[in-house]
Design a protein around this motif. Structure first.
Motif, PDB file in Angstrom:
ATOM      1  N   HIS A 277      38.210  41.595  44.825  1.00  0.00           N
ATOM      2  CA  HIS A 277      39.097  42.037  45.895  1.00  0.00           C
ATOM      3  C   HIS A 277      40.196  41.019  46.106  1.00  0.00           C
ATOM      4  O   HIS A 277      40.052  39.846  45.785  1.00  0.00           O
ATOM      5  CB  HIS A 277      38.312  42.296  47.180  1.00  0.00           C
ATOM      6  N   SER A 278      41.269  41.489  46.667  1.00  0.00           N
ATOM      7  CA  SER A 278      42.461  40.677  46.832  1.00  0.00           C
ATOM      8  C   SER A 278      42.245  39.543  47.810  1.00  0.00           C
ATOM      9  O   SER A 278      41.525  39.674  48.799  1.00  0.00           O
ATOM     10  CB  SER A 278      43.610  41.558  47.315  1.00  0.00           C
TER      11      SER A 278
ATOM     12  N   SER B 129      42.277  45.514  51.593  1.00  0.00           N
ATOM     13  CA  SER B 129      42.068  44.453  50.617  1.00  0.00           C
ATOM     14  C   SER B 129      41.701  45.161  49.322  1.00  0.00           C
ATOM     15  O   SER B 129      40.591  45.657  49.164  1.00  0.00           O
ATOM     16  CB  SER B 129      40.928  43.531  51.055  1.00  0.00           C
ATOM     17  N   THR B 130      42.658  45.266  48.441  1.00  0.00           N
ATOM     18  CA  THR B 130      42.447  46.067  47.239  1.00  0.00           C
ATOM     19  C   THR B 130      41.754  45.270  46.138  1.00  0.00           C
ATOM     20  O   THR B 130      41.807  44.050  46.106  1.00  0.00           O
ATOM     21  CB  THR B 130      43.798  46.576  46.695  1.00  0.00           C
ATOM     22  N   ALA B 131      41.136  45.983  45.241  1.00  0.00           N
ATOM     23  CA  ALA B 131      40.502  45.378  44.068  1.00  0.00           C
ATOM     24  C   ALA B 131      41.435  45.578  42.880  1.00  0.00           C
ATOM     25  O   ALA B 131      41.092  46.215  41.897  1.00  0.00           O
ATOM     26  CB  ALA B 131      39.144  46.007  43.815  1.00  0.00           C
TER      27      ALA B 131
END
Length: 160
Positions: free
Chosen positions: A26-27, A39-41
């Motif tokens: 995750h970011s 929170s992107t992967a």
């Protein structure tokens, strides 16, 4: 040297705390998309972590590092679509095509992994993705978005 090892270990566990169950990373940044914080992967998040783990494994036979590396690589390989595109690759604006640097950084990770392990799946994924990059982003072997850092990464990728 003990202080370096201690700090390196702390950094490793900090980065690893961003890993999800499937090996996605995750970011470290939160992005505001579609009226919510996410929170992107993003697939590119793993690039520096993979490269760092590979450097450590050149001088170590640590099973925990190996397991983490395999989880990250397995997620990347599972994220590749049938035409070579790596899913989980987002641009700055949601629902827009990902910039090529995300694909290229992922390929560099896979090439470094291949150098370490000789895993044929990694090199096959790179070849498939390179065909996608060539079709989608290149014209006369030049990236069409004219972003200097992305052209630099393409050059780095081609020189590996």
């Amino acid at each position: 040297m003990k202080e370096i090892n201690k700090n390196l270990s702390l950094l490793y566990y900090h980065l690893k705390s961003f890993m999800g169950d499937k090996g996605e990373l995750h970011s470290l940044n939160i992005t505001y998309w579609g009226q919510e914080f996410k929170s992107t992967a993003n697939i590119m998040n793993a690039y520096p972590f993979i490269c760092g783990i590979i450097e450590l494994l050149k001088n170590s036979d640590n099973n925990e590092l190996k397991d983490t590396l395999h989880q990250l690589i397995d997620f990347i390989l599972a994220s590749q679509g049938k035409y070579g595109f790596f899913r989980h690759s987002y641009g700055d604006i949601t629902n827009t095509p990902a910039p090529p640097i995300i694909q290229i950084a992922t390929d560099i990770s896979l090439l470094k992994y291949y150098e370490l392990t000789n895993d044929a799946n990694a090199i096959e994924a790179v070849i498939k993705n390179l065909k996608f990059i060539r079709k989608k982003y290149l014209k006369s072997n030049i990236l069409q978005n004219h972003v200097v850092n992305q052209n630099s990464y393409l050059l780095k990728f081609l020189l590996i």
